[in-house]
Design an enzyme around this catalytic site. Structure first.
Site, short mmCIF file in Angstrom:
data_model
loop_
_atom_site.label_atom_id
_atom_site.label_comp_id
_atom_site.label_asym_id
_atom_site.label_seq_id
_atom_site.Cartn_x
_atom_site.Cartn_y
_atom_site.Cartn_z
N SER A 50 0.83 -1.20 0.00
CA SER A 50 0.00 0.00 0.00
C SER A 50 0.87 1.26 0.00
O SER A 50 1.66 1.47 -0.92
CB SER A 50 -0.96 -0.02 1.20
OG SER A 50 -1.92 1.00 1.10
N ASP A 106 -8.37 -2.92 -7.39
CA ASP A 106 -7.79 -2.63 -6.09
C ASP A 106 -8.87 -2.04 -5.17
O ASP A 106 -9.45 -0.99 -5.44
CB ASP A 106 -6.64 -1.63 -6.24
CG ASP A 106 -5.90 -1.38 -4.96
OD1 ASP A 106 -6.46 -0.72 -4.07
OD2 ASP A 106 -4.76 -1.88 -4.82
N HIS A 147 -6.66 -5.56 -1.48
CA HIS A 147 -5.61 -4.56 -1.39
C HIS A 147 -4.47 -5.16 -0.55
O HIS A 147 -4.65 -5.44 0.62
CB HIS A 147 -6.15 -3.29 -0.73
CG HIS A 147 -5.17 -2.15 -0.69
ND1 HIS A 147 -4.69 -1.54 -1.84
CD2 HIS A 147 -4.59 -1.49 0.35
CE1 HIS A 147 -3.86 -0.56 -1.49
NE2 HIS A 147 -3.77 -0.51 -0.18
#
Length: 390
Positions: free
Chosen positions: A174, A270, A337
């Site tokens: 991330s 995502d 994610h």
């Protein structure tokens, strides 16, 4: 009744024990206390920190350095909200941290990196380790020093053996995945000349796309992050010399100029970007997108079309910047994610695989069935260019 309750407790105990086994081990925290004198501190002024599990056997001179993720703070209010949490203070961080997925120390769950020196750099600056503002407002006591944290931690690791690294992989998830892109070339520059260095970005390829209202929400947001944290001078010069520095927080404007080999792992759908870039709550006051973002099975046909359009834009943007022999990609169509930190998506029964794919690049033509962990390792060692999985 008693038997039923005992059975439930036994099932719960088995699940806990299995989870503990899969997680591998808990690794203690290391505070880089001498970094405070250099101004390399978290938002609250506390020292930076990381977790290190030393390598052994064939992995003793190989290093995996992984950036923790956790979003960003774009103004004083949001940074103050993080200041007294683990995302803004090392005082609030868990001291033993579970290593799983790509960080796991057991061969059966992480066959290619289990015996490497594995490091997780804790995230406490709010700008993907790019900020550097000297002044500190006494009213807030907020420190924007992410770039200094990166340098301080790497210097500490070099002193602890990374100066002898034969292989080094910089990765992250991330906001940490974005950091692994933005710091990819600078990481290589800090290591000895003979070290084989590559970078891996997991769910860090955030694209510059308008939200459902037609507004440039994410571009405005990143502009605020870069401005607040003084990030411009720490973003890749190959980008900032051409574009507004705020745009250089987006991988699509940076990746093509990165010289160090880079592997991008991402979901085309995502979940963070769909929830926060495509349909952020700020442009959905009536909550029309709320159910859809939580469970895409509840999306209306129009919403599904919008999500599909996002996927198309994502793939087109990614392809334009990664169409190079030094870049590798693996894009699946999961609604997720981050995939390297979770054992379920990294290396378990049912985790993402690439099946019967031919022509992997660099002159290699083969039919393969690869798990996610094997694909990353093959790219790291052999330079194979993996492509898209629908």
């Amino acid at each position: 009744m008693i038997y039923s309750r005992m059975s439930q407790w036994m099932n719960l105990l088995i699940c806990v024990l299995l989870l503990k086994k899969i997680e591998g081990l808990y690794v203690g925290i290391t505070y880089v206390r001498n970094a405070v004198a250099k101004g390399a501190v978290c938002l609250d002024g506390s020292p930076p920190a990381y977790h290190l599990d030393k390598g052994f056997g064939t992995g003793i001179n190989s290093w995996l350095v992984h950036f923790e993720g956790g979003g960003w703070c774009n103004n004083i209010t949001t940074c103050l909200a993080r200041k007294n949490t683990r995302l803004g203070s090392s005082k609030q961080m868990a001291t033993p941290l579970a290593f799983s997925g790509i960080m796991n120390n057991m061969r059966q769950y992480n066959p290619d990196f289990y015996n490497w020196n594995r490091v997780k750099i804790r995230y406490c600056d709010g700008a993907s380790f790019t900020g550097d503002v000297e002044a500190v407002n006494p009213a807030t006591n907020l420190h924007f020093r992410g770039a200094r944290i990166f340098l301080a931690v790497i210097e500490d690791l070099l002193a602890k053996g990374m100066k002898n690294a034969e292989n080094a992989l910089l990765s992250g998830c991330s906001a940490g995945g974005l950091a692994s892109i933005l710091h990819c070339d600078s990481f290589r520059a800090l290591l000895p000349m003979g070290t084989k260095v590559k970078c891996l970005s997991d769910a860090g390829y955030f694209i510059n796309v308008k939200d459902v209202s037609g507004a440039p929400h994410i571009q405005t947001y990143f502009n605020q992050v870069v401005s607040l944290h003084g990030s411009a001078k720490n973003l890749p010069l190959s980008c900032t010399s051409r574009l507004n520095p705020a745009l250089c927080f987006f991988p699509q404007y940076v990746v093509q100029q990165i010289k160090t080999p880079l592997f991008v792992l991402n979901a085309a759908y995502d979940s963070w970007q769909i929830k926060n870039t495509l349909a952020p709550s700020a442009v959905d006051p009536s909550g029309t997108w709320k159910a859809c973002k939580l469970d895409i099975n509840t999306c209306s046909p129009i919403q599904l079309k919008t999500v599909q359009d996002f996927r198309t834009k994502f793939l087109n943007t990614l392809y334009r910047s990664t169409n190079s022999s030094s870049k590798g990609v693996y894009i699946d169509s999961c609604y997720v994610h981050c995939q390297t930190e979770l054992q379920e998506t990294w290396f378990m029964t049912g985790s993402p695989e690439l099946g019967k794919t031919t022509g992997l690049g660099n002159g290699i033509a083969a039919t393969v069935k690869l798990s996610l962990v094997t694909m990353v390792f093959c790219w790291l060692i052999m330079g194979m260019k993996i492509s898209f999985k629908n």
